[in-house]
Design an enzyme around this catalytic site. Sequence first.
Site, mmCIF file in Angstrom:
data_model
loop_
_atom_site.group_PDB
_atom_site.id
_atom_site.type_symbol
_atom_site.label_atom_id
_atom_site.label_comp_id
_atom_site.label_asym_id
_atom_site.label_seq_id
_atom_site.Cartn_x
_atom_site.Cartn_y
_atom_site.Cartn_z
ATOM 1 N N THR A 1 -4.075 8.608 -11.600
ATOM 2 C CA THR A 1 -4.512 9.986 -11.312
ATOM 3 C C THR A 1 -3.354 10.994 -11.355
ATOM 4 O O THR A 1 -2.202 10.625 -11.104
ATOM 5 C CB THR A 1 -5.165 10.020 -9.898
ATOM 6 O OG1 THR A 1 -5.296 11.359 -9.459
ATOM 7 C CG2 THR A 1 -4.311 9.297 -8.850
ATOM 8 N N ASP A 2 -3.695 12.242 -11.623
ATOM 9 C CA ASP A 2 -2.679 13.310 -11.583
ATOM 10 C C ASP A 2 -2.122 13.513 -10.182
ATOM 11 O O ASP A 2 -1.067 14.107 -9.990
ATOM 12 C CB ASP A 2 -3.246 14.643 -12.125
ATOM 13 C CG ASP A 2 -4.493 15.156 -11.408
ATOM 14 O OD1 ASP A 2 -4.964 14.489 -10.456
ATOM 15 O OD2 ASP A 2 -5.002 16.224 -11.807
ATOM 16 N N GLU A 3 -2.860 13.003 -9.167
ATOM 17 C CA GLU A 3 -2.431 13.215 -7.775
ATOM 18 C C GLU A 3 -1.095 12.541 -7.478
ATOM 19 O O GLU A 3 -0.425 12.902 -6.512
ATOM 20 C CB GLU A 3 -3.506 12.737 -6.794
ATOM 21 C CG GLU A 3 -4.809 13.486 -6.978
ATOM 22 C CD GLU A 3 -5.741 13.396 -5.789
ATOM 23 O OE1 GLU A 3 -5.267 13.222 -4.673
ATOM 24 O OE2 GLU A 3 -6.958 13.513 -6.025
ATOM 25 N N ASP B 1 -16.662 -6.267 -9.041
ATOM 26 C CA ASP B 1 -16.737 -5.127 -8.109
ATOM 27 C C ASP B 1 -17.121 -5.647 -6.719
ATOM 28 O O ASP B 1 -18.005 -6.495 -6.579
ATOM 29 C CB ASP B 1 -17.774 -4.098 -8.603
ATOM 30 C CG ASP B 1 -17.601 -2.747 -7.933
ATOM 31 O OD1 ASP B 1 -17.296 -1.768 -8.655
ATOM 32 O OD2 ASP B 1 -17.753 -2.655 -6.690
ATOM 33 N N ASN C 1 -12.320 14.025 -12.591
ATOM 34 C CA ASN C 1 -13.460 13.738 -13.464
ATOM 35 C C ASN C 1 -14.740 14.275 -12.821
ATOM 36 O O ASN C 1 -14.844 14.317 -11.586
ATOM 37 C CB ASN C 1 -13.628 12.227 -13.621
ATOM 38 C CG ASN C 1 -12.610 11.586 -14.540
ATOM 39 O OD1 ASN C 1 -12.908 10.625 -15.228
ATOM 40 N ND2 ASN C 1 -11.383 12.096 -14.570
ATOM 41 N N LYS D 1 -1.944 5.106 -4.951
ATOM 42 C CA LYS D 1 -2.052 5.074 -6.424
ATOM 43 C C LYS D 1 -0.662 5.108 -7.062
ATOM 44 O O LYS D 1 -0.406 4.426 -8.052
ATOM 45 C CB LYS D 1 -2.894 6.259 -6.925
ATOM 46 C CG LYS D 1 -4.347 6.249 -6.508
ATOM 47 C CD LYS D 1 -5.134 5.067 -7.043
ATOM 48 C CE LYS D 1 -5.328 5.111 -8.546
ATOM 49 N NZ LYS D 1 -6.127 3.943 -9.025
ATOM 50 N N TYR E 1 -4.035 8.312 -0.089
ATOM 51 C CA TYR E 1 -4.677 7.878 -1.339
ATOM 52 C C TYR E 1 -3.702 8.002 -2.513
ATOM 53 O O TYR E 1 -3.479 7.044 -3.260
ATOM 54 C CB TYR E 1 -5.937 8.732 -1.625
ATOM 55 C CG TYR E 1 -6.387 8.677 -3.071
ATOM 56 C CD1 TYR E 1 -6.942 7.516 -3.595
ATOM 57 C CD2 TYR E 1 -6.231 9.773 -3.933
ATOM 58 C CE1 TYR E 1 -7.327 7.442 -4.938
ATOM 59 C CE2 TYR E 1 -6.622 9.719 -5.264
ATOM 60 C CZ TYR E 1 -7.170 8.543 -5.755
ATOM 61 O OH TYR E 1 -7.540 8.477 -7.083
ATOM 62 N N GLY F 1 -16.227 -1.603 -11.783
ATOM 63 C CA GLY F 1 -17.172 -1.135 -12.813
ATOM 64 C C GLY F 1 -18.509 -0.656 -12.266
ATOM 65 O O GLY F 1 -19.337 -0.160 -13.034
ATOM 66 N N ALA F 2 -18.736 -0.813 -10.952
ATOM 67 C CA ALA F 2 -19.982 -0.266 -10.378
ATOM 68 C C ALA F 2 -19.725 1.090 -9.724
ATOM 69 O O ALA F 2 -20.597 1.653 -9.076
ATOM 70 C CB ALA F 2 -20.575 -1.249 -9.368
HETATM 71 P P1 NAD Z 1 -15.274 5.150 -7.146
HETATM 72 O O1 NAD Z 1 -14.920 5.229 -5.705
HETATM 73 O O2 NAD Z 1 -16.500 5.857 -7.616
HETATM 74 O O3 NAD Z 1 -15.456 3.630 -7.578
HETATM 75 C C1 NAD Z 1 -14.561 2.633 -7.171
HETATM 76 C C2 NAD Z 1 -15.225 1.287 -7.397
HETATM 77 O O4 NAD Z 1 -14.261 0.274 -7.054
HETATM 78 C C3 NAD Z 1 -16.463 1.043 -6.536
HETATM 79 O O5 NAD Z 1 -17.491 0.489 -7.333
HETATM 80 C C4 NAD Z 1 -15.989 0.045 -5.491
HETATM 81 O O6 NAD Z 1 -17.010 -0.835 -5.052
HETATM 82 C C5 NAD Z 1 -14.907 -0.694 -6.259
HETATM 83 N N1 NAD Z 1 -13.883 -1.281 -5.381
HETATM 84 C C6 NAD Z 1 -13.173 -0.667 -4.408
HETATM 85 N N2 NAD Z 1 -12.333 -1.540 -3.827
HETATM 86 C C7 NAD Z 1 -12.496 -2.726 -4.467
HETATM 87 C C8 NAD Z 1 -11.900 -3.994 -4.343
HETATM 88 N N3 NAD Z 1 -10.975 -4.239 -3.408
HETATM 89 N N4 NAD Z 1 -12.298 -4.987 -5.174
HETATM 90 C C9 NAD Z 1 -13.259 -4.750 -6.109
HETATM 91 N N5 NAD Z 1 -13.858 -3.574 -6.269
HETATM 92 C C10 NAD Z 1 -13.487 -2.568 -5.455
HETATM 93 O O7 NAD Z 1 -14.002 5.633 -7.928
HETATM 94 P P2 NAD Z 1 -13.887 6.396 -9.335
HETATM 95 O O8 NAD Z 1 -13.990 7.842 -9.082
HETATM 96 O O9 NAD Z 1 -14.793 5.746 -10.326
HETATM 97 O O10 NAD Z 1 -12.370 6.098 -9.701
HETATM 98 C C11 NAD Z 1 -12.041 4.965 -10.500
HETATM 99 C C12 NAD Z 1 -10.537 4.938 -10.657
HETATM 100 O O11 NAD Z 1 -10.105 6.141 -11.289
HETATM 101 C C13 NAD Z 1 -9.796 4.864 -9.326
HETATM 102 O O12 NAD Z 1 -8.706 4.006 -9.487
HETATM 103 C C14 NAD Z 1 -9.319 6.288 -9.087
HETATM 104 O O13 NAD Z 1 -8.125 6.299 -8.357
HETATM 105 C C15 NAD Z 1 -9.112 6.776 -10.506
HETATM 106 N N6 NAD Z 1 -9.267 8.222 -10.728
HETATM 107 C C16 NAD Z 1 -10.416 8.867 -10.360
HETATM 108 C C17 NAD Z 1 -10.551 10.221 -10.639
HETATM 109 C C18 NAD Z 1 -11.822 10.978 -10.296
HETATM 110 O O14 NAD Z 1 -11.861 12.200 -10.484
HETATM 111 N N7 NAD Z 1 -12.886 10.313 -9.839
HETATM 112 C C19 NAD Z 1 -9.511 10.936 -11.264
HETATM 113 C C20 NAD Z 1 -8.363 10.237 -11.620
HETATM 114 C C21 NAD Z 1 -8.267 8.881 -11.359
#
Ligand code: NAD
Length: 319
Positions: A126-128, A34, A179, A153, A149, A9-10
């Site tokens: 993710t769509d990936e 987090d 996003n 996922k 990655y 959540g951070a």
């Molecule tokens: P991000 O990298 O900005 O944030 C990830 C957060 O997870 C960070 O705050 C980090 O400290 C925390 N984290 C990582 N490993 C951890 C662990 N082992 N324990 C606790 N906390 C941990 O990522 P995001 O862009 O916010 O993506 C969030 C989710 O959405 C991910 O699962 C990602 O795969 C998915 N996603 C992202 C996108 C995109 O465009 N950003 C698109 C589709 C899906």
Amino acid sequence: MANYLITGGAGFIGSNFLNACVKKHKEDNYICLDALTYAANLNSLQTIKNCDNFKFIHGNICDKRLVEEIFSTQKIDYVINFAAESHVDNSIKNPSVFIESNVVGTQVLLDASKKFGIKRFHQVSTDEVYGSGEVAAKEDAVLNPSSPYAASKASADLLVLSYKKTFDLPITISRSCNNYGKYQHCEKFIPHMIMLADENKPLTLYGDGSNKRNYLHVDDNVRAIDLIVRKGATGEVYNVGSSNRYSNIDVAKSILKLMGKNQDSISFIEDRAGHDYVYTMDDTKIKTQLGFCPEIDFNDGLTQTVNWYLSNKNQWLVK
Ligand code: NAD
């Protein structure tokens, strides 16, 4: 009243989710777990950190003892797993941390959910996972990830689905396209381009810059996730797409234009290994079954995002 465990959540999407939901659903409690990796930024939780229905716990989702303690003391009803290593480039350099956080971490959360009982486990995916292609993937398409990655996922998605089949755990999964919006780490494409343009450096693109992505404003994805968790059917996967498909060069040029910079300051570097050209999803299911539609126009969203980063660059455009 329900207790939500929000992992990661951070980070970018998780913090936008918390900022929206802590204020919108005052009757629910949100517990953020987090690990505060380099990708996290606590500034994103500034406006909710003192809310009565919000609590922050610093810790790792792979830490079984801590996760079980949280489930038992906080009486968790819902888990939304945003926590992940999320940068494809890093997964090519060092895949092991992706397997640890994205796969093992998800399994630890699933086991705790099974042990303590929950109303819903939602996996943010993710769509990936579908791999590159022009044919629109429905939710039951074969997973064909390219990068470590995306493979991590996809592995997590399969684990989540197996806990439904084997243990009847009430799960849902959302798979969204790229996003964009505030609170995203500056390693990611859009903030990175804004940072380079602000520093009057060339905007470097992989290959010839023609790789395309579909862009969804993070506020739209946050609405979709909240909707799926509350109204989505147990055991289901929902694609969360967008019709805003742009090449990297299109986005870089739009950013330069919005910032009043010279359109020529784009350069090209050797393409990334295994670089997916485009992802294509069929998002009919969430539209017809849950009535969801993205609301934020890309040009408005990008303008707002560029302005936000320029106003907050001391906290967000720093390496
Ligand atoms: P991000 O990298 O900005 O944030 C990830 C957060 O997870 C960070 O705050 C980090 O400290 C925390 N984290 C990582 N490993 C951890 C662990 N082992 N324990 C606790 N906390 C941990 O990522 P995001 O862009 O916010 O993506 C969030 C989710 O959405 C991910 O699962 C990602 O795969 C998915 N996603 C992202 C996108 C995109 O465009 N950003 C698109 C589709 C899906």
